[in-house]
Design an enzyme around this catalytic site. Sequence first.
Site, short mmCIF file in Angstrom:
data_model
loop_
_atom_site.label_atom_id
_atom_site.label_comp_id
_atom_site.label_asym_id
_atom_site.label_seq_id
_atom_site.Cartn_x
_atom_site.Cartn_y
_atom_site.Cartn_z
N ASP A 9 0.86 -1.19 0.00
CA ASP A 9 0.00 0.00 0.00
C ASP A 9 0.88 1.23 0.00
O ASP A 9 2.08 1.16 0.34
CB ASP A 9 -0.92 0.01 1.22
CG ASP A 9 -1.85 1.23 1.24
OD1 ASP A 9 -2.51 1.46 0.21
OD2 ASP A 9 -1.90 1.95 2.23
N SER A 10 0.29 2.36 -0.34
CA SER A 10 1.02 3.63 -0.35
C SER A 10 1.36 4.10 1.06
O SER A 10 2.21 4.96 1.25
CB SER A 10 0.22 4.71 -1.07
OG SER A 10 -1.00 4.94 -0.38
N CYS A 72 -4.04 -1.01 -2.37
CA CYS A 72 -4.01 0.42 -2.66
C CYS A 72 -4.81 0.63 -3.93
O CYS A 72 -4.49 0.02 -4.97
CB CYS A 72 -2.58 0.91 -2.84
SG CYS A 72 -2.42 2.62 -3.41
N GLU A 151 -2.61 9.51 7.72
CA GLU A 151 -1.18 9.22 7.91
C GLU A 151 -0.62 9.94 9.14
O GLU A 151 0.37 9.51 9.71
CB GLU A 151 -0.38 9.61 6.66
CG GLU A 151 -0.63 8.70 5.46
CD GLU A 151 0.01 7.32 5.61
OE1 GLU A 151 1.10 7.22 6.20
OE2 GLU A 151 -0.59 6.33 5.14
N CYS A 184 -10.47 4.02 -1.31
CA CYS A 184 -9.08 4.16 -0.86
C CYS A 184 -8.99 3.39 0.45
O CYS A 184 -9.85 3.54 1.32
CB CYS A 184 -8.71 5.63 -0.65
SG CYS A 184 -7.08 5.87 0.11
N HIS A 186 -7.19 3.78 2.91
CA HIS A 186 -7.04 4.64 4.09
C HIS A 186 -8.41 5.02 4.68
O HIS A 186 -8.54 5.23 5.88
CB HIS A 186 -6.30 5.94 3.73
CG HIS A 186 -4.83 5.80 3.58
ND1 HIS A 186 -4.26 5.18 2.48
CD2 HIS A 186 -3.79 6.19 4.36
CE1 HIS A 186 -2.93 5.21 2.61
NE2 HIS A 186 -2.64 5.81 3.74
#
Length: 271
Positions: A9-10, A72, A151, A184, A186
């Site tokens: 994943d990013s 991702c 993040e 996404c 996230h």
Amino acid sequence: MKQPIGVIDSGVGGLTVVHELMRQLPKEPLIYLGDTARCPYGPRTEEEVKQFTWEMVRFLLGKNIKMLVIACNTATAFTIKDLQKELDIPVIGVIKPGARAAIKSTENNYIGVIGTEGTVRSGAYSYALRKIKSDIEVISLACPSFVPMVEKGVLDGPEAKQVVENALAPILEHDKMDTLILGCTHYPLLKDTIQEVVGKKIIVISSSEETARETSTTLDIHQIANHDDHMPPHQFYATGDLDIFIEITEKIFKDSNFEVLTIKHADLQNI
């Protein structure tokens, strides 16, 4: 096969997929790599996303993985076809599973998709949804403020709610929408706040559960599932700061056995 499943994943978002993989496939060892140093991928060019994704893949191939899960959405949109063509191991992404889950959920064929700029720009969800059901109405919206907030570890509270309200205002003008895809990985970390903002009439879909089910099916099809009860600890790697990564990991896996994880820094420049 005792070889691990690789998950990329990013940043930290793919941990939501890992959590579901651990729940549904408790015998499978996992190696997770989050490119937290270069997150977010959404605003980046397709060429950058492809380069970074291949760097992560090469890192995991060096760990002798038997299967790759691209956790991702942006990386899935831009690289999955190439990865499936070039690699000799099974590769799955999160877009098709998310689309299938949304099709099952919607009652009036109006589906919203929120994601990064890259994912929305690619049109990958619209394509996947309409390939399954051609008469689906799709409303897409990029929410670039979400990933940086996650993040940083801001997952709830007044700040998170204000950011979510501001970001979702345009898509909530579509009053027929009854299903919203978190496009996404996230975004599930903000799911409670997102659900509060959109209201109970809209079903919020995360692709994590469906992706884990597809992983299970793929393991069976290729006959590479692990049947040994004695497996090594799951390995988690991040390219950026480990302190925030560990903090978020602890929040996600608070109900799990944290002792089964090892967390390390990854240097993709010296593979």
